[in-house]
Motif scaffolding. Sequence first.
Motif, PDB file in Angstrom:
ATOM      1  N   PRO A   1      -7.372   8.075   2.036  1.00 32.05           N
ATOM      2  CA  PRO A   1      -6.648   8.182   0.762  1.00 32.05           C
ATOM      3  C   PRO A   1      -7.276   7.320  -0.326  1.00 32.05           C
ATOM      4  O   PRO A   1      -7.857   6.263  -0.040  1.00 32.05           O
TER       5      PRO A   1
ATOM      6  N   CYS B   1      -3.270  11.162  10.069  1.00 33.89           N
ATOM      7  CA  CYS B   1      -2.449  10.015  10.467  1.00 33.89           C
ATOM      8  C   CYS B   1      -1.137  10.014   9.697  1.00 33.89           C
ATOM      9  O   CYS B   1      -1.116  10.175   8.471  1.00 33.89           O
ATOM     10  N   GLY B   2      -0.047   9.830  10.400  1.00 36.79           N
ATOM     11  CA  GLY B   2       1.264   9.913   9.793  1.00 36.79           C
ATOM     12  C   GLY B   2       1.633   8.732   8.922  1.00 36.79           C
ATOM     13  O   GLY B   2       2.690   8.734   8.290  1.00 36.79           O
ATOM     14  N   TYR B   3       0.763   7.709   8.868  1.00 35.56           N
ATOM     15  CA  TYR B   3       1.092   6.540   8.065  1.00 35.56           C
ATOM     16  C   TYR B   3       0.394   6.628   6.696  1.00 35.56           C
ATOM     17  O   TYR B   3       1.063   6.711   5.654  1.00 35.56           O
ATOM     18  N   HIS B   4      -0.946   6.646   6.673  1.00 38.47           N
ATOM     19  CA  HIS B   4      -1.659   6.669   5.387  1.00 38.47           C
ATOM     20  C   HIS B   4      -2.604   7.848   5.234  1.00 38.47           C
ATOM     21  O   HIS B   4      -3.404   7.885   4.297  1.00 38.47           O
TER      22      HIS B   4
ATOM     23  N   TYR C   1       2.486  10.288   3.126  1.00 42.68           N
ATOM     24  CA  TYR C   1       2.474  10.748   4.515  1.00 42.68           C
ATOM     25  C   TYR C   1       3.756  10.408   5.252  1.00 42.68           C
ATOM     26  O   TYR C   1       4.372  11.259   5.881  1.00 42.68           O
ATOM     27  N   LEU C   2       4.191   9.171   5.146  1.00 39.49           N
ATOM     28  CA  LEU C   2       5.386   8.773   5.900  1.00 39.49           C
ATOM     29  C   LEU C   2       6.665   9.234   5.198  1.00 39.49           C
ATOM     30  O   LEU C   2       7.666   9.497   5.848  1.00 39.49           O
TER      31      LEU C   2
ATOM     32  N   SER D   1       0.234   4.215  -0.740  1.00 33.83           N
ATOM     33  CA  SER D   1      -0.325   5.513  -0.371  1.00 33.83           C
ATOM     34  C   SER D   1       0.406   6.083   0.834  1.00 33.83           C
ATOM     35  O   SER D   1       0.388   7.290   1.054  1.00 33.83           O
ATOM     36  N   HIS D   2       1.072   5.234   1.588  1.00 32.44           N
ATOM     37  CA  HIS D   2       1.805   5.766   2.752  1.00 32.44           C
ATOM     38  C   HIS D   2       2.994   6.625   2.340  1.00 32.44           C
ATOM     39  O   HIS D   2       3.532   7.369   3.151  1.00 32.44           O
TER      40      HIS D   2
ATOM     41  N   ASP E   1       0.853  -1.193   0.000  1.00 33.98           N
ATOM     42  CA  ASP E   1       0.000   0.000   0.000  1.00 33.98           C
ATOM     43  C   ASP E   1       0.881   1.233   0.000  1.00 33.98           C
ATOM     44  O   ASP E   1       1.252   1.753   1.044  1.00 33.98           O
TER      45      ASP E   1
END
Lengths: 352, 352, 352
Positions: free
Chosen positions: C87, C70-73, B164-165, B160-161, B158
């Motif tokens: 997302p 959220c810092g992951y997704h 953000y990450l 999509s992270h 996935d």
Amino acid sequence: MPAFARNQWYVAAYGHEVGRELIARTVLGEPIAFYRTEDAAAEVVALADRCVHRRFPLSQSRLDGDTVVCGYHGFTYDRTGTCVFVPGQKRIPRTARVTSYPVVEQDSFVWVWIGDPALADPAAVPRAPHLSDPAWVSVSGMEPIDCDYGLLVDNLLDLSHETYLHGGYIGTPEVAETPITTEVDEGAGIVRVSRHMDDAACPPFYARSTGIEGRITRWQDIEYHAPCLYLLHSRVAPVGVLPNPDGTDPHAFHTEITYAITPSAPGKVYDFWAVSRDFAKDDPEVTTFLRDFNHKVVMQDVDALNILQKALDTEPEGYQELSINIDTGGLAARRILARLAEAGAKPAEQVS
Amino acid sequence: MPAFARNQWYVAAYGHEVGRELIARTVLGEPIAFYRTEDAAAEVVALADRCVHRRFPLSQSRLDGDTVVCGYHGFTYDRTGTCVFVPGQKRIPRTARVTSYPVVEQDSFVWVWIGDPALADPAAVPRAPHLSDPAWVSVSGMEPIDCDYGLLVDNLLDLSHETYLHGGYIGTPEVAETPITTEVDEGAGIVRVSRHMDDAACPPFYARSTGIEGRITRWQDIEYHAPCLYLLHSRVAPVGVLPNPDGTDPHAFHTEITYAITPSAPGKVYDFWAVSRDFAKDDPEVTTFLRDFNHKVVMQDVDALNILQKALDTEPEGYQELSINIDTGGLAARRILARLAEAGAKPAEQVS
Amino acid sequence: MPAFARNQWYVAAYGHEVGRELIARTVLGEPIAFYRTEDAAAEVVALADRCVHRRFPLSQSRLDGDTVVCGYHGFTYDRTGTCVFVPGQKRIPRTARVTSYPVVEQDSFVWVWIGDPALADPAAVPRAPHLSDPAWVSVSGMEPIDCDYGLLVDNLLDLSHETYLHGGYIGTPEVAETPITTEVDEGAGIVRVSRHMDDAACPPFYARSTGIEGRITRWQDIEYHAPCLYLLHSRVAPVGVLPNPDGTDPHAFHTEITYAITPSAPGKVYDFWAVSRDFAKDDPEVTTFLRDFNHKVVMQDVDALNILQKALDTEPEGYQELSINIDTGGLAARRILARLAEAGAKPAEQVS
């Protein structure tokens, strides 16, 4: 791994470690605080390391004369473990008392008895007289190891590991190559393992301490008094030099290697070690050399046993071992330890 | 989290990591020691990392030619795992042998087979030929993560992270915004997830390595060969530049992002990563940039997954997740991993 | 040790700790992320610290206005915990929501309610008005301790430990010697323990802050509002100086010692502490002295409780304690805590 044998004497400390500051040791899972009385007798006192009030460790306390004043709320105990003061009231509950353990100080060691105190016979403490005999000069130390005490028993009863783990220090090829003889005194709980090398290389440990150049006759005679005391009578001499027919042995160098193996808790053991010699007694360089060099050897064992325990902790239950001739002594020790543990687990009336 | 699929090939190391010093890796909970033979073939040997005698780790041993000499008591094993020497006696017990694991060295990786060796088919090792093809230049590394391997599979399937990450590194808003297409080949155990962005910002990872200024067409085509090999075929080009009708694609920049996801133990995974490019191949600055920059990106994942695992460890049993479209690939991967684990758990005769 | 009482208010932070960066606290085992809205109200928001998607901690996220990304997704939540963005798709699942906890900010503290939100009555938050009253000057801090929160309750309700653990700081012999009086309001869940010393040594804490030379009259009046708020009303004056018959008390020095005892998880507690005085209010040296000196006193407790918990962790199940008069307040507190925990464990309809 063997269970703990409770009705036995164990080394908790060297005498010189115990003074007017409380020290904590855990023996067979029991936390104990040790101190020395201030009177002329300067006896060692061993009290359970938990205040009866809220279980605060008494080893975090201070001494007031020969009483221990708990560092949290001031409950105060005399050397018998009887509470003699509580805060805020005059009446002291009758049940306010902590266990006082039987102690024997002998041969530089403080021995403590964990099991039924009615069975604690000071005369049964095994002897290592060379540790306090002026005919010998000793160096010593203690290392805690994060391993089951059985791993240290295994280690010491099978010296073939000297060749591999301690090569360049105390091991030479002949140690691993030379067969052993093993004698077991099941009743007395003693295992004897001997390895006599007629013609062996001289490892640095002996070359540098004795001054021998060239090959040696090297005898290793182990005498393990289960569960705690291990003696290795070591004799080295120039190759071919043997004791006289009358037993005197003036041309050999004798070293007594002493270990006390004290289970602290499951997966933890205290490794007390000492090296005593009857030669070069006035030579401080030899003393310093043997202290530093043997400490390195001990740390090789410590590192290996820490690694081994971690490996075993990831092994599935019921993992297999494969034993060969060199393990005869170690397997005998395990049998004796299992028997002693079983005996110690019984109520006292059945044991005695 | 998925169980371990045993009858599968796993990457245990890069080939360049294995030489004449033993190295230890734990794969699917099995501790293994690796070394390379000294003959011309220089083959990789993988032996169970536990001596049969007292379970000492063989990775703590030394090599003597192509044999392994246990560092504790000297039990010695040849490359097949057969014991060829024990101390103190001539006879070697017939059961003195450690497991030797099937190994394939291919595409820069050392692959090892944990399950039934009769099922180990070298032809079934999945390929990542760009890792050793001179048409590509690669940088690579490995990071152990203290998380279940399923969390790394989730992470990589996935992307999509990235927004953000990995914002400011490889992520831009378009990654999270652009829907994915997912294809699952249940039989072959392959999951394909594609995200084609027609007009996207160019993240620093590509701007600085390709020199593109302005917006890009960016394709991400994931090809996950469960359980271990993950390939991300990445194509970037100035916006609007597409492959030729004949499939040639001279004006785009291609990057193969390779991961090998190797479960080490419950809650532990090895994260092998590599970035291979077909452009600026002679530019060492680009090589250095991609190595350092991608290492930072990997460490962002490592930190996040360590945190996530710690969070999950405090969650009550049966905690809920909420999955959306972006998770289609990851959920397919979990199904396949569960099926492979179940198959690997059966006795070999039923599996084949 | 007492269980957790869920339907209660707990201090999670000082108000000044919560701003535009998310902070994480775990209260009664529940991980919570706190932040302050950017509007004029600047309200404190408390959201469950786990994204609904893959349980990533929201405290690792960034704020976008008053939403948490959220810092992951990138799942995004508003202050009510409702998810407002995911997302890769427009549709947001209806179940995408995290718990938003009732919060009250009062007396410098951020209070949070863990149990049934229908029972959360802001008027029931216990008061410590001196912490934000200009008639008092306060210093404060927070220390996490690795112990069961019950150990901290025990500690604070039995001040005889001041004599031993805090001797030379706040303890003198008279604290341990002077009997206490205890009052318990079972219904309100309040325990009061008083110790009035007519003629006592003045410990450095008061000697240096008040300037009193010589002996003092020292009153300690504890008011414990179970489970979280502990107030110690402290009054010191030159020996023999008492309040006026009308209750005014101009010649004494008053100090309010406040603790908030917030269970974080089993074996973990947050120890919020504050010292508020009504004297030398404009003297920054006294402020600095009390902050530093009381921090040392708190750390003496922290160290002792960490040690005590480790000791208890090795005790066999069902270990014994021995309680005496000084423990009356602590034992009453345990009874109330057990009752509150039992009440909080019931379904809400039965509790109300």
